[in-house]
Design a protein around this motif. Structure first.
Motif, PDB file in Angstrom:
ATOM      1  N   SER A  20       1.365 -11.431   0.144  1.00 26.21           N
ATOM      2  CA  SER A  20       2.651 -11.293   0.835  1.00 26.21           C
ATOM      3  C   SER A  20       3.547 -10.270   0.147  1.00 26.21           C
ATOM      4  N   ALA A  21       3.481 -10.194  -1.174  1.00 25.90           N
ATOM      5  CA  ALA A  21       4.259  -9.185  -1.900  1.00 25.90           C
ATOM      6  C   ALA A  21       3.781  -7.784  -1.531  1.00 25.90           C
ATOM      7  N   VAL A  22       2.477  -7.618  -1.414  1.00 22.11           N
ATOM      8  CA  VAL A  22       1.924  -6.327  -1.000  1.00 22.11           C
ATOM      9  C   VAL A  22       2.347  -6.006   0.431  1.00 22.11           C
ATOM     10  N   ALA A  23       2.268  -7.000   1.305  1.00 19.54           N
ATOM     11  CA  ALA A  23       2.669  -6.790   2.697  1.00 19.54           C
ATOM     12  C   ALA A  23       4.139  -6.386   2.783  1.00 19.54           C
ATOM     13  N   THR A  24       4.985  -7.010   1.960  1.00 21.07           N
ATOM     14  CA  THR A  24       6.408  -6.660   1.951  1.00 21.07           C
ATOM     15  C   THR A  24       6.611  -5.217   1.518  1.00 21.07           C
ATOM     16  N   CYS A  25       5.846  -4.770   0.553  1.00 23.65           N
ATOM     17  CA  CYS A  25       5.911  -3.368   0.138  1.00 23.65           C
ATOM     18  C   CYS A  25       5.601  -2.444   1.311  1.00 23.65           C
ATOM     19  N   PHE A  26       4.575  -2.793   2.085  1.00 22.94           N
ATOM     20  CA  PHE A  26       4.218  -1.971   3.242  1.00 22.94           C
ATOM     21  C   PHE A  26       5.312  -1.994   4.305  1.00 22.94           C
ATOM     22  N   VAL A  27       5.916  -3.159   4.531  1.00 24.47           N
ATOM     23  CA  VAL A  27       6.998  -3.249   5.519  1.00 24.47           C
ATOM     24  C   VAL A  27       8.171  -2.369   5.091  1.00 24.47           C
ATOM     25  N   ASN A  28       8.528  -2.419   3.813  1.00 22.94           N
ATOM     26  CA  ASN A  28       9.607  -1.576   3.312  1.00 22.94           C
ATOM     27  C   ASN A  28       9.276  -0.096   3.440  1.00 22.94           C
ATOM     28  N   TRP A  29       7.997   0.219   3.399  1.00 26.42           N
ATOM     29  CA  TRP A  29       7.522   1.594   3.560  1.00 26.42           C
ATOM     30  C   TRP A  29       7.573   2.039   5.021  1.00 26.42           C
ATOM     31  N   GLN A 184       0.469  -8.326 -12.354  1.00 25.54           N
ATOM     32  CA  GLN A 184       1.673  -8.198 -13.173  1.00 25.54           C
ATOM     33  C   GLN A 184       2.916  -8.554 -12.353  1.00 25.54           C
ATOM     34  N   ASP A 185       4.096  -8.182 -12.846  1.00 22.91           N
ATOM     35  CA  ASP A 185       5.323  -8.599 -12.174  1.00 22.91           C
ATOM     36  C   ASP A 185       5.607  -7.736 -10.952  1.00 22.91           C
ATOM     37  N   LEU A 186       6.654  -8.125 -10.211  1.00 20.19           N
ATOM     38  CA  LEU A 186       6.957  -7.460  -8.948  1.00 20.19           C
ATOM     39  C   LEU A 186       7.337  -6.000  -9.149  1.00 20.19           C
ATOM     40  N   ALA A 187       8.067  -5.706 -10.209  1.00 16.92           N
ATOM     41  CA  ALA A 187       8.463  -4.316 -10.466  1.00 16.92           C
ATOM     42  C   ALA A 187       7.238  -3.437 -10.697  1.00 16.92           C
ATOM     43  N   THR A 188       6.263  -3.959 -11.429  1.00 16.22           N
ATOM     44  CA  THR A 188       5.037  -3.207 -11.677  1.00 16.22           C
ATOM     45  C   THR A 188       4.236  -3.040 -10.394  1.00 16.22           C
ATOM     46  N   LEU A 189       4.175  -4.110  -9.596  1.00 13.35           N
ATOM     47  CA  LEU A 189       3.471  -4.019  -8.318  1.00 13.35           C
ATOM     48  C   LEU A 189       4.110  -2.962  -7.426  1.00 13.35           C
ATOM     49  N   THR A 190       5.434  -2.944  -7.370  1.00 11.66           N
ATOM     50  CA  THR A 190       6.129  -1.965  -6.537  1.00 11.66           C
ATOM     51  C   THR A 190       5.817  -0.541  -6.977  1.00 11.66           C
ATOM     52  N   ALA A 191       5.806  -0.325  -8.285  1.00  6.51           N
ATOM     53  CA  ALA A 191       5.477   1.003  -8.806  1.00  6.51           C
ATOM     54  C   ALA A 191       4.029   1.370  -8.485  1.00  6.51           C
ATOM     55  N   ASN A 192       3.123   0.399  -8.656  1.00  6.13           N
ATOM     56  CA  ASN A 192       1.713   0.649  -8.330  1.00  6.13           C
ATOM     57  C   ASN A 192       1.546   0.950  -6.850  1.00  6.13           C
ATOM     58  N   PHE A 193       2.304   0.250  -6.015  1.00  6.87           N
ATOM     59  CA  PHE A 193       2.233   0.471  -4.572  1.00  6.87           C
ATOM     60  C   PHE A 193       2.687   1.883  -4.220  1.00  6.87           C
ATOM     61  N   GLN A 194       3.776   2.322  -4.811  1.00 12.61           N
ATOM     62  CA  GLN A 194       4.274   3.664  -4.512  1.00 12.61           C
ATOM     63  C   GLN A 194       3.249   4.730  -4.892  1.00 12.61           C
ATOM     64  N   ARG A 195       2.580   4.540  -6.014  1.00 11.64           N
ATOM     65  CA  ARG A 195       1.519   5.482  -6.399  1.00 11.64           C
ATOM     66  C   ARG A 195       0.370   5.416  -5.404  1.00 11.64           C
ATOM     67  N   PHE A 196       0.064   4.200  -4.947  1.00 10.05           N
ATOM     68  CA  PHE A 196      -1.044   4.027  -4.020  1.00 10.05           C
ATOM     69  C   PHE A 196      -0.799   4.748  -2.693  1.00 10.05           C
ATOM     70  N   VAL A 197       0.388   4.540  -2.091  1.00 10.67           N
ATOM     71  CA  VAL A 197       0.618   5.140  -0.765  1.00 10.67           C
ATOM     72  C   VAL A 197       0.740   6.658  -0.842  1.00 10.67           C
ATOM     73  N   ARG A 198       1.018   7.188  -2.035  1.00 13.75           N
ATOM     74  CA  ARG A 198       1.068   8.650  -2.200  1.00 13.75           C
ATOM     75  C   ARG A 198      -0.290   9.228  -2.580  1.00 13.75           C
ATOM     76  N   SER A 199      -1.247   8.366  -2.875  1.00 12.23           N
ATOM     77  CA  SER A 199      -2.546   8.838  -3.375  1.00 12.23           C
ATOM     78  C   SER A 199      -3.298   9.612  -2.307  1.00 12.23           C
ATOM     79  N   ALA A 200      -4.124  10.529  -2.766  1.00 12.57           N
ATOM     80  CA  ALA A 200      -4.930  11.335  -1.849  1.00 12.57           C
ATOM     81  C   ALA A 200      -5.879  10.466  -1.040  1.00 12.57           C
ATOM     82  N   ALA A 201      -6.421   9.427  -1.664  1.00 13.23           N
ATOM     83  CA  ALA A 201      -7.385   8.571  -0.972  1.00 13.23           C
ATOM     84  C   ALA A 201      -6.728   7.858   0.206  1.00 13.23           C
ATOM     85  N   PHE A 202      -5.536   7.282  -0.017  1.00 20.10           N
ATOM     86  CA  PHE A 202      -4.869   6.570   1.066  1.00 20.10           C
ATOM     87  C   PHE A 202      -4.379   7.534   2.143  1.00 20.10           C
ATOM     88  N   GLN A 203      -3.785   8.628   1.729  1.00 16.36           N
ATOM     89  CA  GLN A 203      -3.271   9.594   2.702  1.00 16.36           C
ATOM     90  C   GLN A 203      -4.397  10.181   3.550  1.00 16.36           C
TER      91      GLN A 203
END
Length: 208
Positions: A20-29, A184-203
């Protein structure tokens, strides 16, 4: 999947894995969210056909005084008796699947850049056919067990039974197109998520 509207990314993971935390990151995106847990709750709402079917199978003892489902009591039953869990899934999963399919169709047509479908039993119930890709929220099993105990107030034995009702971590990871560390904690997850959605693989996947 056919090329019709936005792509669909299925999000899955074991119980208490941070889906759900990951899903929330995507919704905010900006993604459109299909929440299987919310749909499951709606399927078993008071006076619904789904709840009537569950009552007919398991009896009125699993209803509260206000007519709602006693989820904790039913959970104790189905996670200790595999046959009861199979019976519950047989009653509810067709209804849940129909509602998820309809919600994904709405999401594809919504104009959002992506549909994310958060589905705990994505692999177990073969929802891969509705998705263009799968992201697994992943963490070590020992940490997952501790989170289940803390979140749900369960004993270690009860928490282990809930984990055992789902497929194992290795099997789940084998289905993944993407993996996001949720240990890890939510702040770390959020940072990891931002790197993920900018990654070449995801894009590359998103635009393919």
């Amino acid at each position: 999947m056919t090329d019709l509207g936005a792509k669909v990314l299925g999000i899955t993971g074991g119980i208490a894995s941070g889906k759900s935390a990951v899903a929330t990151c995507f919704v905010n995106w900006g993604a459109f969210l299909v929440d299987a847990d919310q749909i499951a709750h709606e399927i078993l709402a008071p006076d619904s056909p789904g709840l009537a079917a569950v009552q007919a199978q398991f009896g009125p003892a699993y209803l509260r005084a206000d007519g709602s489902l006693d989820r904790a009591k039913l959970g104790q039953l189905v996670f200790s008796e595999p046959q009861a869990l199979a019976q519950l899934n047989q009653l509810t999963q067709p209804r849940i699947r129909a509602a998820i399919t309809a919600a994904i169709a709405r999401g594809r047509e919504s104009g959002a850049p992506l549909v994310v479908a958060e589905i705990p039993l994505l692999i177990e119930e073969n929802y891969q056919t509705l998705c263009d890709g799968i992201l697994v929220a992943d963490l070590p099993e020992a940490l997952q067990l501790a989170r289940v105990q803390q979140r749900d107030g369960l004993t270690k034995v009860a928490a282990q039974a809930r984990l055992a009702a789902q497929i194992g971590r290795t099997q789940r990871l084998a289905t993944a197109d993407f993996i996001l560390d949720t240990s890890q904690d939510l702040a770390t997850l959020t940072a990891n998520f931002q790197r993920f959605v900018r990654s070449a693989a995801f894009q590359s996947w998103l635009r393919s």
